[in-house]
Scaffold this motif. Structure first.
Motif, mmCIF file in Angstrom:
data_model
loop_
_atom_site.group_PDB
_atom_site.id
_atom_site.type_symbol
_atom_site.label_atom_id
_atom_site.label_comp_id
_atom_site.label_asym_id
_atom_site.label_seq_id
_atom_site.Cartn_x
_atom_site.Cartn_y
_atom_site.Cartn_z
ATOM 1 N N TYR A 37 25.406 39.232 56.056
ATOM 2 C CA TYR A 37 24.706 38.995 57.329
ATOM 3 C C TYR A 37 23.910 37.690 57.262
ATOM 4 O O TYR A 37 23.798 36.970 58.244
ATOM 5 C CB TYR A 37 23.708 40.121 57.611
ATOM 6 N N ASP A 38 23.308 37.421 56.087
ATOM 7 C CA ASP A 38 22.407 36.269 55.974
ATOM 8 C C ASP A 38 23.073 35.023 55.403
ATOM 9 O O ASP A 38 22.508 33.941 55.470
ATOM 10 C CB ASP A 38 21.218 36.607 55.042
ATOM 11 N N ARG A 39 24.223 35.213 54.760
ATOM 12 C CA ARG A 39 24.858 34.077 54.082
ATOM 13 C C ARG A 39 26.196 33.784 54.742
ATOM 14 O O ARG A 39 27.099 34.628 54.731
ATOM 15 C CB ARG A 39 25.078 34.450 52.612
ATOM 16 N N PRO A 40 26.332 32.601 55.350
ATOM 17 C CA PRO A 40 27.600 32.303 56.027
ATOM 18 C C PRO A 40 28.771 32.281 55.044
ATOM 19 O O PRO A 40 28.565 32.126 53.836
ATOM 20 C CB PRO A 40 27.380 30.911 56.623
ATOM 21 N N VAL A 41 29.955 32.425 55.605
ATOM 22 C CA VAL A 41 31.175 32.425 54.781
ATOM 23 C C VAL A 41 31.251 31.142 53.957
ATOM 24 O O VAL A 41 30.960 30.053 54.450
ATOM 25 C CB VAL A 41 32.406 32.561 55.713
ATOM 26 N N GLU A 42 31.628 31.305 52.688
ATOM 27 C CA GLU A 42 31.688 30.146 51.787
ATOM 28 C C GLU A 42 33.039 29.438 51.886
ATOM 29 O O GLU A 42 34.027 30.040 52.298
ATOM 30 C CB GLU A 42 31.534 30.618 50.335
ATOM 31 N N LYS A 43 33.030 28.172 51.435
ATOM 32 C CA LYS A 43 34.293 27.427 51.378
ATOM 33 C C LYS A 43 34.872 27.600 49.978
ATOM 34 O O LYS A 43 34.306 27.097 49.002
ATOM 35 C CB LYS A 43 34.003 25.951 51.659
ATOM 36 N N ILE A 44 35.945 28.346 49.864
ATOM 37 C CA ILE A 44 36.546 28.599 48.547
ATOM 38 C C ILE A 44 37.987 28.115 48.578
ATOM 39 O O ILE A 44 38.787 28.564 49.408
ATOM 40 C CB ILE A 44 36.490 30.110 48.203
ATOM 41 N N LYS A 45 38.297 27.189 47.682
ATOM 42 C CA LYS A 45 39.649 26.609 47.691
ATOM 43 C C LYS A 45 40.668 27.592 47.127
ATOM 44 O O LYS A 45 40.362 28.323 46.190
ATOM 45 C CB LYS A 45 39.653 25.328 46.853
ATOM 46 N N PRO A 46 41.885 27.594 47.668
ATOM 47 C CA PRO A 46 42.918 28.480 47.118
ATOM 48 C C PRO A 46 43.201 28.154 45.653
ATOM 49 O O PRO A 46 43.200 26.982 45.269
ATOM 50 C CB PRO A 46 44.148 28.166 47.972
ATOM 51 N N SER A 47 43.421 29.188 44.850
ATOM 52 C CA SER A 47 43.747 28.972 43.437
ATOM 53 C C SER A 47 44.535 30.157 42.900
ATOM 54 O O SER A 47 44.562 31.230 43.508
ATOM 55 C CB SER A 47 42.465 28.808 42.621
ATOM 56 N N LYS A 48 45.143 29.923 41.734
ATOM 57 C CA LYS A 48 45.907 30.996 41.077
ATOM 58 C C LYS A 48 44.940 32.075 40.563
ATOM 59 O O LYS A 48 45.284 33.243 40.507
ATOM 60 C CB LYS A 48 46.706 30.443 39.883
ATOM 61 N N ILE A 49 43.730 31.654 40.176
ATOM 62 C CA ILE A 49 42.754 32.628 39.659
ATOM 63 C C ILE A 49 42.359 33.602 40.770
ATOM 64 O O ILE A 49 42.276 34.811 40.560
ATOM 65 C CB ILE A 49 41.517 31.902 39.088
ATOM 66 N N ASN A 50 42.132 33.060 41.982
ATOM 67 C CA ASN A 50 41.814 33.948 43.111
ATOM 68 C C ASN A 50 42.957 34.922 43.367
ATOM 69 O O ASN A 50 42.744 36.087 43.688
ATOM 70 C CB ASN A 50 41.575 33.138 44.390
ATOM 71 N N TYR A 51 44.185 34.402 43.231
ATOM 72 C CA TYR A 51 45.349 35.259 43.461
ATOM 73 C C TYR A 51 45.382 36.379 42.415
ATOM 74 O O TYR A 51 45.639 37.543 42.732
ATOM 75 C CB TYR A 51 46.633 34.420 43.399
ATOM 76 N N ALA A 52 45.066 36.007 41.166
ATOM 77 C CA ALA A 52 45.057 37.013 40.093
ATOM 78 C C ALA A 52 43.991 38.076 40.388
ATOM 79 O O ALA A 52 44.210 39.271 40.193
ATOM 80 C CB ALA A 52 44.783 36.340 38.754
ATOM 81 N N GLU A 53 42.848 37.627 40.919
ATOM 82 C CA GLU A 53 41.768 38.566 41.259
ATOM 83 C C GLU A 53 42.216 39.536 42.351
ATOM 84 O O GLU A 53 41.937 40.727 42.318
ATOM 85 C CB GLU A 53 40.564 37.767 41.765
ATOM 86 N N LYS A 54 42.941 38.984 43.326
ATOM 87 C CA LYS A 54 43.474 39.821 44.412
ATOM 88 C C LYS A 54 44.402 40.892 43.829
ATOM 89 O O LYS A 54 44.360 42.050 44.212
ATOM 90 C CB LYS A 54 44.236 38.916 45.399
ATOM 91 N N LYS A 55 45.234 40.468 42.864
ATOM 92 C CA LYS A 55 46.187 41.406 42.247
ATOM 93 C C LYS A 55 45.449 42.493 41.463
ATOM 94 O O LYS A 55 45.865 43.647 41.438
ATOM 95 C CB LYS A 55 47.142 40.651 41.309
ATOM 96 N N MET A 74 42.574 43.715 42.230
ATOM 97 C CA MET A 74 42.062 44.669 43.231
ATOM 98 C C MET A 74 43.136 45.704 43.580
ATOM 99 O O MET A 74 42.837 46.878 43.774
ATOM 100 C CB MET A 74 41.626 43.949 44.519
ATOM 101 N N GLU A 75 44.395 45.253 43.644
ATOM 102 C CA GLU A 75 45.481 46.189 43.966
ATOM 103 C C GLU A 75 45.571 47.283 42.909
ATOM 104 O O GLU A 75 45.794 48.440 43.213
ATOM 105 C CB GLU A 75 46.826 45.446 44.010
ATOM 106 N N HIS A 76 45.392 46.868 41.642
ATOM 107 C CA HIS A 76 45.556 47.834 40.557
ATOM 108 C C HIS A 76 44.394 48.805 40.447
ATOM 109 O O HIS A 76 44.562 49.923 39.990
ATOM 110 C CB HIS A 76 45.783 47.093 39.228
ATOM 111 N N ILE A 77 43.214 48.348 40.849
ATOM 112 C CA ILE A 77 42.061 49.239 40.664
ATOM 113 C C ILE A 77 41.733 50.046 41.926
ATOM 114 O O ILE A 77 40.831 50.863 41.918
ATOM 115 C CB ILE A 77 40.806 48.447 40.233
ATOM 116 N N TYR A 78 42.478 49.784 43.020
ATOM 117 C CA TYR A 78 42.101 50.385 44.307
ATOM 118 C C TYR A 78 41.932 51.900 44.237
ATOM 119 O O TYR A 78 40.897 52.441 44.625
ATOM 120 C CB TYR A 78 43.128 50.019 45.386
ATOM 121 N N TRP A 79 42.943 52.602 43.706
ATOM 122 C CA TRP A 79 42.881 54.071 43.746
ATOM 123 C C TRP A 79 41.732 54.582 42.888
ATOM 124 O O TRP A 79 41.038 55.526 43.270
ATOM 125 C CB TRP A 79 44.221 54.682 43.306
#
Ligand SMILES: Cc1cc2nc3c(=O)[nH]c(=O)nc-3n(C[C@H](O)[C@H](O)[C@H](O)COP(=O)(O)OP(=O)(O)OC[C@H]3O[C@@H](n4cnc5c(N)ncnc54)[C@H](O)[C@@H]3O)c2cc1C
Length: 382
Positions: free
Chosen positions: A345-363, A365-370
């Motif tokens: 609410y207090d902190r505007p969206v950050e500018k984060i450049k696309p990277s393979k590390i972010n993609y790995a983090e996304k992956k 999340m898929e594994h830990i979701y359940w």
């Protein structure tokens, strides 16, 4: 809990952990009302639609997702009467009383707003099986025009229409047919992504990948004969294949209640998520009307806040927690790169450049979701 998806399940598991003694002593019982027999990992719909993942891989039976002491009633809620503390189920009109209630019924595509859209569109929001129809269609494309983007507001997971644009592009390039196919992205917003820092990051990628963006395009109707989408602004876009994000609606029993707005989104306090004028009732996740994204991370964090505060009221122990408005949605930008939409609410969206590390983090999340629905990996949400 009414609704046993991302928000309802984490709320019930957190309550089960916080109130284990009270449950053992039969002073407290926790019930989830859920219409579906299984749950699906919704972010995986993109993988099903654009990479051909088997829909079955996204599914888990409800029973496997419940924490100790949590019961499930396999029935849809037909009405919620807050004045009389009563839920009525659609099946057999059974009545249930409660002391506390959490509405977590999410949202779903609303095809009533744009005539022609339902007949022509394939979406990756309804469920995993419907999403798989996109992949079958992609496999048959040799040339033509694909249109992706936002066909109405609100919708869940703000980055997902952009992800669809990048993933269609990737599919077509990998199959050597990109030069034969035009991709157009339509959006009612004035830019490609509504938050400017992310817009700055992804706009150059649209140019680089030759994805045409049509902004300020509010979809009005779809003409299946002319194969044309018309906007309220009087513009048109031609298509051969439509993979649009439809506008979403809340569960029907919420419409025309005193505690929801004119469209049925539940009115809550944005910090402690209690339903206006009812301190024993809460609404979390996609179904409430707070000014944040409709996304799983929000549903999760809101559920933890609400469970903590209900447990505190019951036991008289602990301190009250408040929701910070934190959003943290990944946005895949194709070819194993991703960025994140992160803000509060207090902190505007950050500018984060696309990277393979972010993609790995996304992956990850898929594994830990359940597991996260059982309250594991809480440190990742801190
Ligand atoms: C393609 C896609 C990509 C996404 N990517 C991300 C992402 O990267 N990050 C992220 O954070 N989020 C993402 N999301 C969004 C995320 O999945 C949802 O925001 C999240 O599931 C919302 O949780 P919820 O509990 O509010 O609703 P849901 O998880 O949808 O659960 C609602 C439950 O309520 C049940 N229900 C509905 N009506 C009734 C009724 N009348 N009675 C009883 N039960 C009922 C439904 O059956 C359902 O099980 C994505 C979603 C999609 C579709």
């Amino acid at each position: 809990m009414i609704g046993g998806g991302a928000g309802g399940l984490i709320t019930s598991s957190k309550l089960s952990a916080e109130l284990s003694e009270e449950i053992k002593q039969e002073k407290v019982s926790i019930t989830v009302f859920e219409g579906a027999e299984t749950q699906e990992f919704q972010p995986g719909y993109l993988e099903v639609a654009f990479r051909g993942t088997d829909p079955q891989k996204l599914r888990r039976p409800m029973e496997k997702l419940l924490s100790p002491g949590v019961k499930v009633v396999h029935a849809k809620c037909a009405s919620l009467d807050l004045d009389n503390h009563q839920i009525v189920t659609a099946k057999n009109q059974e009545k249930y009383d409660f002391d506390y209630v959490v509405v977590s019924t999410g949202c779903s595509p609303d095809y009533s707003q744009a005539p022609g859209l339902r007949e022509e569109n394939l979406d990756f929001y309804t469920d995993a099986d419907v999403s798989s129809r996109i992949y079958k269609t992609l496999q048959g494309i040799k040339s033509g025009r694909v249109v992706v983007g936002i066909a109405g507001l609100p919708y869940k997971c703000p980055p997902s229409p952009n992800e669809a644009a990048f993933m269609v592009d990737e599919y077509l390039r990998r199959h050597g047919i990109r030069k034969n196919v035009d991709i157009t992205f339509i959006t009612p917003y004035t830019r490609i992504y509504t938050a400017e820092p992310i817009n700055e990051v992804i706009s150059p990628l649209y140019d680089e990948r030759n994805i045409e963006a049509r902004t300020v395009f509010n979809t009005d109707s779809v003409d299946p004969v002319k194969k044309e989408i018309s906007s309220l602004e009087g513009d048109t876009v031609k298509y051969d294949y439509l993979f649009l994000t439809p506008p979403h609606k809340p569960a029907s029993f919420l419409k025309e209640t005193s505690y929801s707005d004119e469209d049925g989104w539940v009115k809550v306090d944005k910090l402690d998520l209690h339903i206006t004028d009812h301190d024993f009732a809460f609404a979390i996740g996609d179904t409430n009307n707070i000014p944040t994204s409709k996304a799983g991370v929000e549903a999760h964090l809101e559920g933890i806040v609400v469970a903590n505060n209900i447990a505190m009221n019951i036991t008289g122990k602990g301190t009250k927690h408040l929701f910070t408005g934190r959003t943290q949605c990944s946005m895949e930008t194709g070819f194993h790169d991703a960025t994140f939409v992160v803000g509060t609410y207090d902190r505007p969206v950050e500018k984060i450049k696309p990277s393979k590390i972010n993609y790995a983090e996304k992956k990850v999340m898929e594994h830990i979701y359940w597991g996260s629905l059982h309250g594991h990996y809480e440190w990742l949400f801190k």
